[in-house]
Design a protein around this motif. Structure first.
Motif, PDB file in Angstrom:
ATOM      1  N   GLY A   1       0.814  -1.210   0.000  1.00 17.74           N
ATOM      2  CA  GLY A   1       0.000   0.000   0.000  1.00 17.74           C
ATOM      3  C   GLY A   1       0.846   1.256   0.000  1.00 17.74           C
ATOM      4  N   LEU A   2       1.884   1.297   0.865  1.00 17.79           N
ATOM      5  CA  LEU A   2       2.769   2.457   0.901  1.00 17.79           C
ATOM      6  C   LEU A   2       3.540   2.605  -0.411  1.00 17.79           C
ATOM      7  CD1 LEU A   2       4.266   2.530   4.519  1.00 17.79           C
ATOM      8  CD2 LEU A   2       2.602   4.082   3.485  1.00 17.79           C
TER       9      LEU A   2
ATOM     10  N   GLU B   1     -12.711  13.081   8.880  1.00 23.19           N
ATOM     11  CA  GLU B   1     -12.398  14.325   8.164  1.00 23.19           C
ATOM     12  C   GLU B   1     -10.947  14.380   7.713  1.00 23.19           C
ATOM     13  OE1 GLU B   1     -15.449  17.545  10.051  1.00 23.19           O
ATOM     14  OE2 GLU B   1     -13.826  16.890  11.355  1.00 23.19           O
ATOM     15  N   ARG B   2     -10.284  13.250   7.706  1.00 22.15           N
ATOM     16  CA  ARG B   2      -8.860  13.228   7.369  1.00 22.15           C
ATOM     17  C   ARG B   2      -8.628  13.590   5.908  1.00 22.15           C
ATOM     18  NH1 ARG B   2      -5.245   8.386   9.662  1.00 22.15           N
ATOM     19  NH2 ARG B   2      -5.371   9.691  11.541  1.00 22.15           N
ATOM     20  N   GLY B   3      -9.494  13.172   5.016  1.00 25.76           N
ATOM     21  CA  GLY B   3      -9.336  13.534   3.608  1.00 25.76           C
ATOM     22  C   GLY B   3      -9.465  15.030   3.396  1.00 25.76           C
ATOM     23  N   LEU B   4     -10.458  15.649   4.031  1.00 26.14           N
ATOM     24  CA  LEU B   4     -10.651  17.093   3.935  1.00 26.14           C
ATOM     25  C   LEU B   4      -9.416  17.837   4.423  1.00 26.14           C
ATOM     26  CD1 LEU B   4     -12.277  19.766   3.710  1.00 26.14           C
ATOM     27  CD2 LEU B   4     -13.153  19.289   6.008  1.00 26.14           C
TER      28      LEU B   4
ATOM     29  N   SER C   1      -3.175  11.469  -0.756  1.00 25.29           N
ATOM     30  CA  SER C   1      -2.025  10.581  -0.552  1.00 25.29           C
ATOM     31  C   SER C   1      -1.604  10.510   0.909  1.00 25.29           C
ATOM     32  CB  SER C   1      -0.849  11.035  -1.424  1.00 25.29           C
ATOM     33  OG  SER C   1      -1.062  10.707  -2.775  1.00 25.29           O
ATOM     34  N   TYR C   2      -1.487  11.655   1.573  1.00 23.98           N
ATOM     35  CA  TYR C   2      -1.086  11.634   2.977  1.00 23.98           C
ATOM     36  C   TYR C   2      -2.169  11.025   3.862  1.00 23.98           C
ATOM     37  CZ  TYR C   2       2.999  14.513   1.926  1.00 23.98           C
ATOM     38  OH  TYR C   2       4.188  14.983   1.434  1.00 23.98           O
ATOM     39  N   ALA C   3      -3.429  11.266   3.518  1.00 28.79           N
ATOM     40  CA  ALA C   3      -4.517  10.681   4.294  1.00 28.79           C
ATOM     41  C   ALA C   3      -4.533   9.165   4.145  1.00 28.79           C
ATOM     42  CB  ALA C   3      -5.859  11.275   3.859  1.00 28.79           C
ATOM     43  N   VAL C   4      -4.390   8.677   2.913  1.00 25.62           N
ATOM     44  CA  VAL C   4      -4.365   7.232   2.683  1.00 25.62           C
ATOM     45  C   VAL C   4      -3.137   6.609   3.327  1.00 25.62           C
ATOM     46  CG1 VAL C   4      -4.147   5.463   0.890  1.00 25.62           C
ATOM     47  CG2 VAL C   4      -5.729   7.362   0.571  1.00 25.62           C
ATOM     48  N   GLY C   5      -1.980   7.266   3.181  1.00 24.16           N
ATOM     49  CA  GLY C   5      -0.772   6.759   3.829  1.00 24.16           C
ATOM     50  C   GLY C   5      -0.891   6.763   5.341  1.00 24.16           C
ATOM     51  N   GLY C   6      -1.515   7.800   5.898  1.00 30.33           N
ATOM     52  CA  GLY C   6      -1.693   7.865   7.342  1.00 30.33           C
ATOM     53  C   GLY C   6      -2.603   6.779   7.878  1.00 30.33           C
ATOM     54  N   ASP C   7      -3.585   6.361   7.055  1.00 26.66           N
ATOM     55  CA  ASP C   7      -4.483   5.280   7.481  1.00 26.66           C
ATOM     56  C   ASP C   7      -3.767   3.931   7.564  1.00 26.66           C
ATOM     57  OD1 ASP C   7      -6.564   7.034   7.646  1.00 26.66           O
ATOM     58  OD2 ASP C   7      -7.525   6.429   5.769  1.00 26.66           O
ATOM     59  N   LEU C   8      -2.616   3.819   6.919  1.00 25.27           N
ATOM     60  CA  LEU C   8      -1.913   2.543   6.879  1.00 25.27           C
ATOM     61  C   LEU C   8      -1.037   2.292   8.100  1.00 25.27           C
ATOM     62  CD1 LEU C   8      -0.777   2.600   3.125  1.00 25.27           C
ATOM     63  CD2 LEU C   8      -2.524   1.120   4.118  1.00 25.27           C
ATOM     64  N   VAL C   9      -0.803   3.320   8.933  1.00 22.82           N
ATOM     65  CA  VAL C   9       0.155   3.184  10.029  1.00 22.82           C
ATOM     66  C   VAL C   9      -0.466   3.684  11.339  1.00 22.82           C
ATOM     67  CG1 VAL C   9       2.137   3.433   8.507  1.00 22.82           C
ATOM     68  CG2 VAL C   9       1.139   5.466   9.565  1.00 22.82           C
ATOM     69  N   PRO C  10       0.033   3.215  12.478  1.00 27.35           N
ATOM     70  CA  PRO C  10      -0.423   3.745  13.761  1.00 27.35           C
ATOM     71  C   PRO C  10       0.129   5.149  13.992  1.00 27.35           C
ATOM     72  CG  PRO C  10       1.343   2.154  14.092  1.00 27.35           C
ATOM     73  CD  PRO C  10       1.005   2.113  12.640  1.00 27.35           C
ATOM     74  N   PRO C  11      -0.461   5.921  14.909  1.00 28.56           N
ATOM     75  CA  PRO C  11      -0.010   7.305  15.131  1.00 28.56           C
ATOM     76  C   PRO C  11       1.462   7.417  15.491  1.00 28.56           C
ATOM     77  CG  PRO C  11      -2.121   6.941  16.190  1.00 28.56           C
ATOM     78  CD  PRO C  11      -1.672   5.611  15.695  1.00 28.56           C
ATOM     79  N   GLU C  12       2.012   6.454  16.218  1.00 23.80           N
ATOM     80  CA  GLU C  12       3.410   6.572  16.634  1.00 23.80           C
ATOM     81  C   GLU C  12       4.398   6.419  15.474  1.00 23.80           C
ATOM     82  OE1 GLU C  12       1.994   2.341  17.593  1.00 23.80           O
ATOM     83  OE2 GLU C  12       1.237   4.397  17.801  1.00 23.80           O
ATOM     84  N   ARG C  13       3.923   5.962  14.310  1.00 27.09           N
ATOM     85  CA  ARG C  13       4.788   5.858  13.133  1.00 27.09           C
ATOM     86  C   ARG C  13       4.401   6.879  12.049  1.00 27.09           C
ATOM     87  NH1 ARG C  13       8.179   1.871  12.355  1.00 27.09           N
ATOM     88  NH2 ARG C  13       8.005   2.139  10.091  1.00 27.09           N
ATOM     89  N   MET C  14       3.546   7.819  12.414  1.00 25.53           N
ATOM     90  CA  MET C  14       3.060   8.772  11.421  1.00 25.53           C
ATOM     91  C   MET C  14       4.189   9.630  10.862  1.00 25.53           C
ATOM     92  SD  MET C  14       0.237   9.747   9.897  1.00 25.53           S
ATOM     93  CE  MET C  14      -1.137   9.364  10.993  1.00 25.53           C
TER      94      MET C  14
END
Length: 483
Positions: free
Chosen positions: A26-27, A402-405, A134-147
């Motif tokens: 995905g990444l 609202e992450r995409g927005l 892109s950043y929203a989709v990438g952010g959904d793939l990882v936990p917050p501590e790896r953002m």
């Protein structure tokens, strides 16, 4: 991590946990999309003289090949980001990737300037989706501590694409013709689509939430007027009736957009989003920082060409130091963000940018390459330390619904910052030249060029200091117990 934003819409379900393999694929797919979008942001510029010659068109017509793409992507980035929230990020992201690929194929197959400009607009719609999500989709793939590390990786890929654009464009133009500059995206787009289709497990549409088409249209309208007004201010001047009309229309559009969004039941851009202190401060700081970077590039190009008499190749080599620094250090900035906190690293970043901008106000008429390169490395290091943690912070602060927005707003402020910075510093530089008694930059003497460069750099330094104050105030507010 709990979000600081109250929900304006029902919370979206969390994306299903992916296996390690799907996560990597995905990444990789998101990285290909970002590389492709970064590449296309400036790959076409080197081909404009060739397009004018082969399509038998004046430059005023050919520049719409660039302008149509810029206008479309800037106008709708926030809107398509919101559509990703409402209709499902995977669905919208895949559609955008396909549309960008189709637009690239149409561009490469165009036989007239009208068809090419229309195809670029189609490509721009897809590009807006790719950039916004892109950043929203990438952010959904990882936990917050790896953002931070993930955003750092994606930022590196985007920087490599933007840096490679002029070079790759020149090679393709020389070897295969201008059509190849667009057709190169087709295999990349199909590869990205295949990777994303197999790996993404994003949530579906949000039930019971309508699409605010009117609000999206109003925002696209005022952003388009603002973009065109600032684009033409450099050639026509602020006194031009067309420029004034566009800027007045943009101001009226903003007022109408805000009034409408406050009345509508399910607004596209809910007022609480911009009232959120850390989030709005990060978006505004992003606009300032992008304005600083593009303004510095423009001023130094004028200075090195007219005052120092550098060759284009020498200027290009010096200015490439910045993007190279950003590409190499973005992953480390992401790691530091995860390790020490985003706002501390952001503050260090804008502080370094302010120091670099202040040092540019004392440039001698003929600077040494290594001292100028050191200043540019310092500026780009500060930019990298700000941008990667800031992007990660914005994505982390946004609720999943609202992450995409918010991701779209982040990318839109980046583009608006570049447009604003270019228009602002170009106008100030030209004004200083005219006050010295010269009608044009090409006619100005070396002492006048040096003084005008110093004046423009003081403006850039002021923007950098404003960014320092903004990030510092936001970090102080976030650290208080009541925030």
């Amino acid at each position: 991590m709990a979000s600081l934003l109250p929900f304006a819409t029902p919370p979206a379900p969390a994306p299903a946990r992916l296996s390690a393999a799907r996560h990597r694929w995905g990444l990789l797919g998101v990285s290909v999309v970002l590389f492709m979008a970064g590449l296309d942001s400036n790959i076409v510029n080197v081909a404009l003289p060739t397009l004018a010659r082969e399509l038998h068109q004046p430059f005023a017509a050919v520049q719409w090949v660039v302008l149509s793409y810029l206008l479309v992507t800037t106008a709708i980035m926030a809107a398509v980001g919101r559509l990703g929230d409402l209709l499902g990020k995977k669905r919208v992201y895949l559609a955008g990737t396909l549309l960008f690929t189709l637009g690239s194929l149409l561009c490469g197959s165009s036989s007239s300037i009208g068809l090419l400009v229309a195809a670029r607009a189609v490509q721009g719609i897809g590009g807006a989706v790719c950039l916004a999500l892109s950043y929203a989709v990438g952010g959904d793939l990882v936990p917050p501590e790896r953002m931070g590390r993930t955003i750092g990786l994606l930022s590196t890929v985007a920087s490599v694409g933007m840096t490679a654009g002029p070079t790759l464009g020149g090679l393709l133009l020389t070897w295969l013709g201008w059509q190849a500059m667009f057709l190169v995206n087709v295999p990349l787009g199909l590869l990205a689509y295949g990777l994303l289709q197999r790996s993404l497990r994003a949530p579906g549409p949000q039930p019971g939430v309508g699409v605010d088409w009117a609000g999206m249209g109003l925002m696209a309208g005022w952003v388009t007027c603002y973009t065109l007004g600032l684009t033409w201010i450099e050639t026509d001047g602020l006194a031009s009736p067309l420029v004034l009309g566009l800027l007045v229309a943009a101001a009226g559009g903003v007022a109408g957009f805000v009034a409408y969004e406050q009345r509508v039941r399910q607004p596209f851009l809910a007022p609480h989003v911009l009232r959120h202190g850390p989030l709005s401060a990060s978006l505004l700081a992003s606009l300032l920082v992008q304005a600083i970077m593009i303004a510095t590039t423009i001023v130094l190009t004028y200075f090195l060409t007219g005052a120092a008499h550098y060759s284009p190749a020498r200027i290009g080599l010096l200015l490439s130091v910045g993007p190279l620094t950003t590409a190499l250090l973005s992953p480390f900035a992401g790691y530091f963000s995860d390790r020490f906190g985003a706002q501390r690293i952001m503050l260090a970043g804008v502080g370094l940018m302010a120091l670099a901008a202040l040092s540019l106000t004392f440039l001698p008429p003929v600077p040494s390459d290594w001292l100028l390169g050191l200043r540019l490395v310092l500026l780009s290091l500060g930019f990298t330390l700000f941008r990667t943690p800031n992007n990660a912070l914005v994505i982390t602060l946004a609720p999943l619904a609202e992450r995409g927005l918010v991701s779209g707003l982040l990318m839109q402020t980046r583009t608006l910052g570049q447009i604003t910075g270019a228009a602002l510093v170009g106008s100030v530089f030209a004004l200083l030249i005219r006050r010295a008694g010269f009608a044009d930059v090409s006619q100005a003497s070396v002492p006048v060029l040096v003084r005008s460069t110093h004046g423009a750099c003081w403006l850039i330094a002021s923007l950098a200091l404003a960014a320092v104050a903004l990030v510092y105030a936001s970090s102080r507010r976030a650290s208080t117990p009541d925030s």
